[in-house]
Design an enzyme around this catalytic site. Structure first.
Site, PDB file in Angstrom:
ATOM      1  N   ASN A   1       0.690  -1.335  -0.005  1.00 46.75           N
ATOM      2  CA  ASN A   1      -0.078  -0.014  -0.002  1.00 46.75           C
ATOM      3  C   ASN A   1       0.886   1.403  -0.032  1.00 46.75           C
ATOM      4  O   ASN A   1       1.386   1.674   1.178  1.00 46.75           O
ATOM      5  CB  ASN A   1      -0.953  -0.207   1.411  1.00 46.75           C
TER       6      ASN A   1
ATOM      7  N   LYS B   1       0.053   4.247  -0.254  1.00 45.99           N
ATOM      8  CA  LYS B   1      -0.548   5.546   0.386  1.00 45.99           C
ATOM      9  C   LYS B   1      -0.572   6.630  -0.402  1.00 45.99           C
ATOM     10  O   LYS B   1      -0.558   6.499  -1.776  1.00 45.99           O
ATOM     11  CB  LYS B   1      -0.103   5.520   1.715  1.00 45.99           C
TER      12      LYS B   1
ATOM     13  N   HIS C   1      -9.876   0.957   4.839  1.00 49.61           N
ATOM     14  CA  HIS C   1      -8.732   1.372   5.510  1.00 49.61           C
ATOM     15  C   HIS C   1      -8.689   2.287   6.664  1.00 49.61           C
ATOM     16  O   HIS C   1      -9.488   3.146   6.514  1.00 49.61           O
ATOM     17  CB  HIS C   1      -7.298   2.001   4.311  1.00 49.61           C
TER      18      HIS C   1
ATOM     19  N   GLU D   1      -7.154   4.624   7.764  1.00 45.91           N
ATOM     20  CA  GLU D   1      -6.825   6.078   7.339  1.00 45.91           C
ATOM     21  C   GLU D   1      -8.014   6.633   6.856  1.00 45.91           C
ATOM     22  O   GLU D   1      -8.296   7.850   7.070  1.00 45.91           O
ATOM     23  CB  GLU D   1      -5.278   6.141   6.735  1.00 45.91           C
TER      24      GLU D   1
ATOM     25  N   GLU E   1      -5.621  -4.834  10.667  1.00 50.48           N
ATOM     26  CA  GLU E   1      -4.598  -4.076  10.951  1.00 50.48           C
ATOM     27  C   GLU E   1      -5.145  -3.113  12.055  1.00 50.48           C
ATOM     28  O   GLU E   1      -5.861  -2.164  11.755  1.00 50.48           O
ATOM     29  CB  GLU E   1      -5.050  -3.220   9.546  1.00 50.48           C
TER      30      GLU E   1
ATOM     31  N   GLY F   1       2.045   2.299  10.637  1.00 50.46           N
ATOM     32  CA  GLY F   1       3.080   3.110  10.537  1.00 50.46           C
ATOM     33  C   GLY F   1       3.708   3.736  11.945  1.00 50.46           C
ATOM     34  O   GLY F   1       4.260   4.741  11.731  1.00 50.46           O
TER      35      GLY F   1
ATOM     36  N   SER G   1       3.006  -2.267  10.428  1.00 46.51           N
ATOM     37  CA  SER G   1       4.574  -2.256  10.742  1.00 46.51           C
ATOM     38  C   SER G   1       5.193  -3.573  10.356  1.00 46.51           C
ATOM     39  O   SER G   1       5.938  -3.749  10.789  1.00 46.51           O
ATOM     40  CB  SER G   1       4.595  -1.964  12.095  1.00 46.51           C
TER      41      SER G   1
HETATM   42  C1  PEP Z   1      -0.989  -0.007   5.710  1.00 49.28           C
HETATM   43  O1  PEP Z   1      -0.698   1.135   4.950  1.00 49.28           O
HETATM   44  O2  PEP Z   1      -1.919  -0.645   5.625  1.00 49.28           O
HETATM   45  C2  PEP Z   1       0.184  -0.546   6.696  1.00 49.28           C
HETATM   46  C3  PEP Z   1       0.111  -1.387   7.301  1.00 49.28           C
HETATM   47  O3  PEP Z   1       1.164   0.351   6.724  1.00 49.28           O
HETATM   48  P1  PEP Z   1       2.743   0.009   7.635  1.00 49.28           P
HETATM   49  O4  PEP Z   1       3.027  -1.017   7.131  1.00 49.28           O
HETATM   50  O5  PEP Z   1       3.519   1.381   7.265  1.00 49.28           O
HETATM   51  O6  PEP Z   1       2.330   0.132   9.106  1.00 49.28           O
END
Ligand code: PEP
Length: 252
Positions: A9, A11, A97, A99, A169, A175, A215
């Site tokens: 992803n 983003k 997601h 976000e 998630e 992040g 992460s």
């Molecule tokens: C994500 O964008 O869904 C995500 C898991 O980001 P990160 O790996 O940076 O934590």
């Protein structure tokens, strides 16, 4: 047997040349990988160029979008429809997601409309669910995740649900560099599968892929993939570096 799936992803990152370079480099590292499905999720505006690159250079990496609207066209300024994505060989779409839920007010009901629209167009929806830090601390993880899953699949019939992928998630792990433990991620994945079984049946629940996101990097991926409950990963930050992402894909 559920095929493993690794999603990158991006983003709201990378420009046109950066996106193209990343896909070219990634393909040079993982072109021989057969047993894992690999997909990248660029920002909308990069999708046509990545699609063209895939076609020209025969790059067999799947292409996904980070969001979409539920209608196929109409007066929805600023939105992009499932049919528009399909024109550019998009096969997967991340929906709900955290976000988007957090910054754009997406509700479970809106996410459900999107999941249904994706399935109607034969796009694979990746339904994201996960608890906030406060919900975890308050012992609300199971309640929250089960609610998001059940609302996300509301009124989807058993003939089309099989395409769905679910990503667990936890919001606090995205992040932050602070991944969930494998035990916690496995426990929640099992709870998600049980929720799907309650809504449908064991056969459907056992066929649905559940990914972990939050992460993930080349150092911790092997542990997650070692869990029989986890079928892959959603990778944000670490997917922006082709070599690091390729190491995640080749986690063994
Ligand atoms: C994500 O964008 O869904 C995500 C898991 O980001 P990160 O790996 O940076 O934590």
């Amino acid at each position: 047997m559920r095929k493993q799936f690794i999603a990158g992803n991006w983003k709201m990152n990378l420009n046109l040349s950066g996106g193209i370079k990343l896909v070219e480099e990634l393909w040079s590292y993982i072109g021989d990988v057969k047993d894992v499905e690999i997909a990248v999720f660029p920002p909308y505006v990069l999708i046509p160029a990545i699609s063209e690159l895939k076609r020209k250079k025969k790059i067999d990496i799947l292409l996904g979008a980070q969001n979409m609207h539920w209608e196929n066209n109409g007066a929805f300024t600023g939105e992009v429809s499932p049919l528009m994505l399909k024109e550019f060989d998009v096969t997967h779409v991340i929906l709900g997601h955290s976000e988007r839920r957090q910054h754009f007010g997406e509700t479970d009901q809106a996410v459900n409309r999107k999941v249904r629209a994706a399935l109607e167009c034969e796009l694979v929806p990746i339904l994201c669910v996960g608890e906030s830090l406060k919900e975890r601390e308050d012992g609300q993880t199971e309640r929250k995740v089960v609610e998001q899953v059940k609302r996300g699949v509301f009124q989807i019939d058993r003939n089309s649900i099989g395409l769905l992928i679910i990503a667990y998630e936890p919001v606090w792990a995205i992040g932050t560099g602070k991944a969930a433990t494998v035990t916690d991620a496995s426990d929640v994945s099992r709870i998600i599968r049980e929720a799907i079984s309650e809504e449908y049946d064991d056969e459907i629940a056992n066929g649905i892929r559940i990914l972990y996101g939050g992460s993930v990097n080349s150092k911790n991926i092997a542990e997650f993939m070692g869990s029989p409950e986890i079928d892959g990963a959603v990778v944000g930050g670490a997917s922006l570096d082709a070599f690091e992402f390729s190491k995640i894909v080749r986690y063994t």
